[in-house]
Design a protein around this motif. Sequence first.
Motif, mmCIF file in Angstrom:
data_model
loop_
_atom_site.group_PDB
_atom_site.id
_atom_site.type_symbol
_atom_site.label_atom_id
_atom_site.label_comp_id
_atom_site.label_asym_id
_atom_site.label_seq_id
_atom_site.Cartn_x
_atom_site.Cartn_y
_atom_site.Cartn_z
ATOM 1 N N ARG A 86 0.831 -1.214 0.000
ATOM 2 C CA ARG A 86 0.000 0.000 0.000
ATOM 3 C C ARG A 86 0.863 1.261 0.000
ATOM 4 N N MET A 87 1.926 1.253 0.762
ATOM 5 C CA MET A 87 2.720 2.481 0.899
ATOM 6 C C MET A 87 3.707 2.664 -0.244
ATOM 7 N N LEU A 88 4.387 1.600 -0.649
ATOM 8 C CA LEU A 88 5.453 1.719 -1.642
ATOM 9 C C LEU A 88 5.002 1.389 -3.060
ATOM 10 N N GLY A 89 3.768 0.933 -3.206
ATOM 11 C CA GLY A 89 3.274 0.627 -4.535
ATOM 12 C C GLY A 89 3.399 -0.847 -4.883
ATOM 13 N N ASN A 90 3.186 -1.147 -6.143
ATOM 14 C CA ASN A 90 3.203 -2.535 -6.609
ATOM 15 C C ASN A 90 4.558 -3.176 -6.336
ATOM 16 N N GLU A 91 4.515 -4.379 -5.741
ATOM 17 C CA GLU A 91 5.708 -5.130 -5.344
ATOM 18 C C GLU A 91 6.562 -4.378 -4.326
ATOM 19 N N ASN A 236 14.367 9.071 -2.671
ATOM 20 C CA ASN A 236 13.831 10.371 -3.075
ATOM 21 C C ASN A 236 12.488 10.209 -3.783
ATOM 22 N N LYS A 237 12.385 9.207 -4.650
ATOM 23 C CA LYS A 237 11.122 8.969 -5.354
ATOM 24 C C LYS A 237 10.013 8.571 -4.386
ATOM 25 N N VAL A 238 10.356 7.749 -3.400
ATOM 26 C CA VAL A 238 9.361 7.358 -2.398
ATOM 27 C C VAL A 238 8.892 8.577 -1.612
ATOM 28 N N ALA A 239 9.832 9.436 -1.219
ATOM 29 C CA ALA A 239 9.466 10.642 -0.475
ATOM 30 C C ALA A 239 8.582 11.562 -1.304
ATOM 31 N N GLN A 240 8.888 11.672 -2.588
ATOM 32 C CA GLN A 240 8.107 12.552 -3.458
ATOM 33 C C GLN A 240 6.720 11.989 -3.743
ATOM 34 N N GLU A 241 6.677 10.727 -4.191
ATOM 35 C CA GLU A 241 5.437 10.162 -4.719
ATOM 36 C C GLU A 241 4.523 9.590 -3.646
ATOM 37 N N ARG A 242 5.094 9.094 -2.548
ATOM 38 C CA ARG A 242 4.277 8.410 -1.548
ATOM 39 C C ARG A 242 4.034 9.230 -0.292
ATOM 40 N N ILE A 243 4.757 10.371 -0.154
ATOM 41 C CA ILE A 243 4.554 11.209 1.034
ATOM 42 C C ILE A 243 4.201 12.639 0.644
ATOM 43 N N LEU A 244 5.064 13.317 -0.108
ATOM 44 C CA LEU A 244 4.859 14.741 -0.370
ATOM 45 C C LEU A 244 3.671 15.008 -1.289
ATOM 46 N N GLU A 245 3.575 14.273 -2.381
ATOM 47 C CA GLU A 245 2.455 14.509 -3.297
ATOM 48 C C GLU A 245 1.101 14.208 -2.658
ATOM 49 N N PRO A 246 0.940 13.135 -1.899
ATOM 50 C CA PRO A 246 -0.329 12.952 -1.188
ATOM 51 C C PRO A 246 -0.631 14.048 -0.176
ATOM 52 N N LEU A 247 0.416 14.730 0.315
ATOM 53 C CA LEU A 247 0.207 15.849 1.246
ATOM 54 C C LEU A 247 -0.080 17.161 0.521
ATOM 55 N N GLY A 248 -0.080 17.129 -0.821
ATOM 56 C CA GLY A 248 -0.387 18.326 -1.591
ATOM 57 C C GLY A 248 0.809 19.149 -1.999
ATOM 58 N N ILE A 249 2.033 18.598 -1.866
ATOM 59 C CA ILE A 249 3.241 19.307 -2.262
ATOM 60 C C ILE A 249 3.638 18.816 -3.637
ATOM 61 N N LYS A 250 3.552 19.676 -4.622
ATOM 62 C CA LYS A 250 3.870 19.296 -5.991
ATOM 63 C C LYS A 250 5.377 19.205 -6.144
ATOM 64 N N THR A 251 5.843 18.058 -6.620
ATOM 65 C CA THR A 251 7.271 17.839 -6.793
ATOM 66 C C THR A 251 7.622 17.845 -8.277
ATOM 67 N N VAL A 252 8.866 18.194 -8.557
ATOM 68 C CA VAL A 252 9.370 18.229 -9.932
ATOM 69 C C VAL A 252 10.503 17.233 -10.036
#
Length: 253
Positions: A86-91, A236-252
Amino acid sequence: MASNLSTRAVRSACIASRAATRPIATLGHRRTFASGPESSTGEAAPPRWSYTPPRTKAPFSLRMHSKRPDFHVNADPAVLDQFYTRMLGNEGEKMLSEETKWLAVTHKSFDQGRRGFNDRLAFLGKRIVQLQASLALVQNPATATSPMEKDEHGRVPFAHPALDGLKNLSSSTKSFLTDRAKLAELAQKYDMQKVLRWSPRKPDNLHASGLELVLAHTMYAVVGAVSLEKGGHIANKVAQERILEPLGIKTVS
């Protein structure tokens, strides 16, 4: 004097020749990570996360006559794997080793820290999440709302599009966006509370026992565990996609 020098030279040569012929394994001690000790019969012991080492058990109860009810924690690897998916995605359950998966969700209050705990993983993970949050704020100047004050001497400050996002970069803004309560709420969406291993002070009142803090702490620990075993790029990808983006912080990227 010359004879003494020659004697020392011969001794040094003998010592060097002995070291050269000595097996490499005996020249130094190599530390290896083991999930659990071997038994006297040579069979592998149960995994480190599943039991308390006998030598660390106290000869008496540290909570004598305690009326606090026991708090049940998860011991099913399948339930833990579902959380990582659930947290890290598929596999996502395959991203970490078995021992690290359990260590990342173990708070120091569980079993009085005798099975290991996630403080150092959380310290590393928090640095990664905070850095990615700072980069996201700098790279998103559209969120800057503070107007520029007019200079009384008519001076015009240097302006560049790459510097526009610096107005967003403040400790208060970053703390607001990565607030403990928001992280805890996101952790509950991932059902982290089902696999969290901790010992609350008040089992009948988890909020008063600091559930928010423990959940946020464990979120950071998971990121730190990914960095430890998969490297900073994946973390870094986990922090961006699984934490920051769900919190509403748009990452580049």
